[in-house]
Design an enzyme around this catalytic site. Structure first.
Site, PDB file in Angstrom:
ATOM      1  N   ILE A  31       7.861 -47.939  -1.566  1.00  0.00           N
ATOM      2  CA  ILE A  31       7.888 -48.843  -0.413  1.00  0.00           C
ATOM      3  C   ILE A  31       7.710 -48.068   0.906  1.00  0.00           C
ATOM      4  CG2 ILE A  31      10.381 -48.831   0.118  1.00  0.00           C
ATOM      5  CD1 ILE A  31      10.229 -51.919   0.020  1.00  0.00           C
ATOM      6  N   ASN A  88      13.585 -35.838  -7.587  1.00  0.00           N
ATOM      7  CA  ASN A  88      14.766 -35.388  -6.861  1.00  0.00           C
ATOM      8  C   ASN A  88      15.998 -35.672  -7.706  1.00  0.00           C
ATOM      9  OD1 ASN A  88      13.380 -34.567  -4.490  1.00  0.00           O
ATOM     10  ND2 ASN A  88      13.203 -36.705  -3.857  1.00  0.00           N
ATOM     11  N   GLY A  94      18.272 -34.842  -2.180  1.00  0.00           N
ATOM     12  CA  GLY A  94      18.057 -36.092  -1.454  1.00  0.00           C
ATOM     13  C   GLY A  94      17.773 -37.289  -2.334  1.00  0.00           C
ATOM     14  N   GLN A  95      18.247 -37.247  -3.581  1.00  0.00           N
ATOM     15  CA  GLN A  95      18.039 -38.422  -4.450  1.00  0.00           C
ATOM     16  C   GLN A  95      18.785 -39.615  -3.847  1.00  0.00           C
ATOM     17  OE1 GLN A  95      19.343 -38.021  -8.546  1.00  0.00           O
ATOM     18  NE2 GLN A  95      18.471 -40.003  -9.130  1.00  0.00           N
ATOM     19  N   HIS A 101      13.410 -41.143 -11.529  1.00  0.00           N
ATOM     20  CA  HIS A 101      12.060 -41.522 -11.102  1.00  0.00           C
ATOM     21  C   HIS A 101      11.247 -40.281 -10.780  1.00  0.00           C
ATOM     22  CE1 HIS A 101      14.850 -41.677  -7.667  1.00  0.00           C
ATOM     23  NE2 HIS A 101      13.863 -41.240  -6.903  1.00  0.00           N
ATOM     24  N   LEU A 102      10.006 -40.301 -11.192  1.00  0.00           N
ATOM     25  CA  LEU A 102       9.044 -39.272 -10.812  1.00  0.00           C
ATOM     26  C   LEU A 102       8.252 -39.813  -9.634  1.00  0.00           C
ATOM     27  CD1 LEU A 102       7.534 -38.263 -14.313  1.00  0.00           C
ATOM     28  CD2 LEU A 102       9.616 -37.413 -13.216  1.00  0.00           C
TER      29      LEU A 102
HETATM   30  P1  AMP Z   1      14.493 -40.499  -3.948  1.00  0.00           P
HETATM   31  O1  AMP Z   1      14.814 -40.348  -2.476  1.00  0.00           O
HETATM   32  O2  AMP Z   1      13.856 -39.326  -4.582  1.00  0.00           O
HETATM   33  O3  AMP Z   1      15.691 -41.014  -4.709  1.00  0.00           O
HETATM   34  O4  AMP Z   1      13.378 -41.623  -4.015  1.00  0.00           O
HETATM   35  C1  AMP Z   1      13.656 -42.978  -3.949  1.00  0.00           C
HETATM   36  C2  AMP Z   1      12.397 -43.635  -3.476  1.00  0.00           C
HETATM   37  O5  AMP Z   1      12.512 -45.028  -3.724  1.00  0.00           O
HETATM   38  C3  AMP Z   1      12.127 -43.466  -1.973  1.00  0.00           C
HETATM   39  O6  AMP Z   1      10.893 -42.774  -1.796  1.00  0.00           O
HETATM   40  C4  AMP Z   1      12.076 -44.902  -1.461  1.00  0.00           C
HETATM   41  O7  AMP Z   1      11.095 -45.096  -0.464  1.00  0.00           O
HETATM   42  C5  AMP Z   1      11.776 -45.689  -2.725  1.00  0.00           C
HETATM   43  N1  AMP Z   1      12.218 -47.069  -2.726  1.00  0.00           N
HETATM   44  C6  AMP Z   1      13.423 -47.555  -2.352  1.00  0.00           C
HETATM   45  N2  AMP Z   1      13.479 -48.882  -2.518  1.00  0.00           N
HETATM   46  C7  AMP Z   1      12.271 -49.254  -3.017  1.00  0.00           C
HETATM   47  C8  AMP Z   1      11.696 -50.493  -3.406  1.00  0.00           C
HETATM   48  N3  AMP Z   1      12.373 -51.656  -3.319  1.00  0.00           N
HETATM   49  N4  AMP Z   1      10.419 -50.506  -3.861  1.00  0.00           N
HETATM   50  C9  AMP Z   1       9.722 -49.353  -3.951  1.00  0.00           C
HETATM   51  N5  AMP Z   1      10.210 -48.143  -3.617  1.00  0.00           N
HETATM   52  C10 AMP Z   1      11.466 -48.099  -3.133  1.00  0.00           C
END
Ligand code: AMP
Length: 115
Positions: A31, A88, A94-95, A101-102
């Site tokens: 997103i 992450n 910064g997870q 998730h990749l």
């Molecule tokens: P991380 O910071 O590695 O945990 O990545 C989480 C990712 O999820 C971030 O890059 C966010 O932009 C993404 N994210 C959060 N909410 C959504 C959503 N509803 N749809 C798509 N991506 C999302």
């Protein structure tokens, strides 16, 4: 998991721009994209992070996720110029979503090292 954002995307309760799905994995657009192509590849079954994918099942899952991400990268036209796959894990990385998730990033020159 009921209160997990990505489990809710898998269940179709929260909309997402889904790019591809398999029985074990789902890929959708981040997103807050950090590159022209920025997809998230997740297992459909809840696993909190890569450190929680343990044993034979965990190894199989990680292999399938990575292969799925590479397949999508090719379909997105990223093979020629390259791409990055990163995951992450935990606070220092910064997870922000506790569902493995990749990140698949491509479509521009990526800098190294990440911050
Ligand atoms: P991380 O910071 O590695 O945990 O990545 C989480 C990712 O999820 C971030 O890059 C966010 O932009 C993404 N994210 C959060 N909410 C959504 C959503 N509803 N749809 C798509 N991506 C999302």
């Amino acid at each position: 998991m009921a209160d997990c954002l990505f489990c809710r995307i898998v269940a179709g309760e929260i909309p997402a721009a889904i790019v591809k799905r398999s029985d074990a994995a789902l890929a959708f657009r981040d997103i807050d994209a950090k590159a022209p192509v920025h997809l998230l590849v997740i297992p459909t079954k809840h696993v909190a992070a890569v450190r929680d994918a343990k044993g034979a099942d965990g190894e199989r899952l990680l292999g399938r996720l990575l292969a799925f991400a590479a397949e999508i990268a090719a379909e997105q036209g990223l093979d020629r110029d390259g791409y990055r796959i990163v995951t992450n894990t935990g606070r220092n990385a910064g997870q922000s979503v506790d569902h493995l998730h990749l990140h698949l990033l491509g479509g521009r020159k990526l800098t190294w090292p990440p911050g």
